[in-house]
Structure formats: structure tokens, C-alpha cells
Design an enzyme around this catalytic site. Structure first.
Site, PDB file in Angstrom:
ATOM      1  N   HIS A 183      42.001  26.658 -84.799  1.00 14.23           N
ATOM      2  CA  HIS A 183      40.988  26.074 -83.482  1.00 14.23           C
ATOM      3  C   HIS A 183      39.913  27.261 -83.463  1.00 14.23           C
ATOM      4  O   HIS A 183      40.439  28.676 -83.557  1.00 14.23           O
ATOM      5  CB  HIS A 183      41.387  26.026 -82.312  1.00 14.23           C
ATOM      6  CG  HIS A 183      41.982  24.586 -82.185  1.00 14.23           C
ATOM      7  ND1 HIS A 183      42.419  24.025 -81.031  1.00 14.23           N
ATOM      8  CD2 HIS A 183      42.553  23.843 -83.336  1.00 14.23           C
ATOM      9  CE1 HIS A 183      43.088  22.769 -81.366  1.00 14.23           C
ATOM     10  NE2 HIS A 183      43.172  22.710 -82.698  1.00 14.23           N
ATOM     11  N   GLU A 231      38.848  29.231 -80.922  1.00 21.83           N
ATOM     12  CA  GLU A 231      39.266  30.106 -79.853  1.00 21.83           C
ATOM     13  C   GLU A 231      40.431  30.925 -80.701  1.00 21.83           C
ATOM     14  O   GLU A 231      40.479  32.285 -80.244  1.00 21.83           O
ATOM     15  CB  GLU A 231      39.712  29.761 -78.744  1.00 21.83           C
ATOM     16  CG  GLU A 231      38.685  28.704 -77.839  1.00 21.83           C
ATOM     17  CD  GLU A 231      38.798  27.347 -78.341  1.00 21.83           C
ATOM     18  OE1 GLU A 231      38.115  26.533 -77.279  1.00 21.83           O
ATOM     19  OE2 GLU A 231      38.905  27.023 -79.269  1.00 21.83           O
ATOM     20  N   CYS A 285      41.376  23.734 -75.429  1.00 24.32           N
ATOM     21  CA  CYS A 285      42.346  22.784 -75.337  1.00 24.32           C
ATOM     22  C   CYS A 285      43.794  23.614 -74.764  1.00 24.32           C
ATOM     23  O   CYS A 285      43.829  24.853 -74.749  1.00 24.32           O
ATOM     24  CB  CYS A 285      42.847  22.196 -76.934  1.00 24.32           C
ATOM     25  SG  CYS A 285      43.532  23.500 -77.895  1.00 24.32           S
ATOM     26  N   CYS A 311      44.752  26.463 -76.983  1.00 23.90           N
ATOM     27  CA  CYS A 311      43.874  27.559 -76.949  1.00 23.90           C
ATOM     28  C   CYS A 311      43.836  28.408 -75.546  1.00 23.90           C
ATOM     29  O   CYS A 311      43.807  29.555 -75.533  1.00 23.90           O
ATOM     30  CB  CYS A 311      42.345  27.107 -77.492  1.00 23.90           C
ATOM     31  SG  CYS A 311      42.315  26.469 -79.182  1.00 23.90           S
TER      32      CYS A 311
END
Length: 158
Positions: A55, A57, A85, A88
Site C-alpha cells: 500500500h 503508506e 486502512c 497501514c
């Protein structure tokens, strides 16, 4: 408390996310900033790298840690194009970032086809209720790695 400086960095994260879509990636971007300088950026690379943990991040945090030579990002802020999320958010906590600032929220993400509500709900329930079985199989040696850790005078606590 956010500021015009936060808006500038956050806009960079949004711009990264938008450019990543044009490049065939997911609509997420992130920037790690320390002081008035970008330390690292990240975009969603899940499908490109075939890595469900890639992801924006997480890729930005990994890059910042690598570039700064540390696993703790105190003194840094993570700017994300979207609310992190659960994975993250946990990564940001483990990285010891000072702050996380995001633009779109989880509901905007759901409207865009990225619905993490099931994960938020799932993590609020006990593991036996999860669709992927997560179960303990207690071995007699289960705590041996922790004993070794506690006994290691060269360990680096984190």
C-alpha cells in the site's frame, strides 16, 4: 492541528495517487515528511508488485526507514491521499510517526471501490470469527524465541 503546510504535503500525496492511476496503479499516494523536506513517497503497488502489503503508506514508510537508516520515524509526518486502512494505520503506529494526515476517508474509498469496512469490523471481532482461520497450536518451544531475545545483550529494542 493542520495548516497550509499540511495542505501542501497532502496535495502532493493526492497528486501521487492520481498519477499512479494513470500509470496503471491504485488510487493511493503517501508522503513522509520531516521538517520541511520529503523523506520518502509511496504509491499503491499491490498489482504491480503482486504484493498485498504494498500500500502507498507502507511503501512510503519502508522508503523513509531505509533512507533515514532507522525503524522509528519520530519527527516525521505521514501524509496520505486516503485514510489509512487497518494495516497501514498499524504500520504508522509501529513506525512511531508523530502524525498521520489524510485527505479522503474510508467512506470515500468504499465509494471508489475500495471498501475496508469488512477489515475494520473483522478486527473488532475475535479471531475465531474471521473467515481465514487463525489458531494457536501451542508447542513446548513456543516461547524459546522470546527467551533468546531477552537473553541477547546485543538486541535492539523496538
Amino acid at each position: 492541528m493542520t495548516s497550509a503546510v499540511d495542505e501542501r504535503w497532502l496535495q502532493q500525496a493526492v497528486d501521487l495517487a492520481t498519477a499512479n492511476v494513470a500509470a496503471g496503479g491504485g488510487p493511493f499516494g503517501a508522503v513522509v515528511v520531516r521538517g520541511d523536506a520529503v523523506v520518502s513517497t509511496g504509491v499503491n503497488r499491490v498489482t504491480r508488485d503482486l504484493d498485498p502489503t504494498a500500500h502507498a503508506e507502507v511503501t512510503a514508510i519502508r522508503g523513509a526507514c531505509r533512507d533515514l537508516g532507522t525503524f522509528a520515524l519520530g519527527g516525521c509526518t505521514l501524509y496520505s491521499s486516503c485514510e489509512p486502512c487497518p494495516m497501514c494505520a498499524a504500520s504508522a503506529l509501529w513506525a512511531r510517526l508523530d502524525r498521520v494526515v489524510f485527505a479522503a476517508n474510508r467512506h470515500d474509498a468504499a465509494d471508489g471501490g475500495f471498501d475496508d469496512r469488512a477489515f475494520y469490523d473483522l478486527l473488532a471481532s475475535a479471531p475465531p470469527a474471521w473467515p481465514t482461520p487463525v489458531q494457536e497450536l501451542r508447542l513446548g518451544s513456543a516461547v524459546a524465541p522470546f527467551d533468546a531475545w531477552r537473553g541477547n545483550p546485543l538486541r535492539v529494542d523496538y
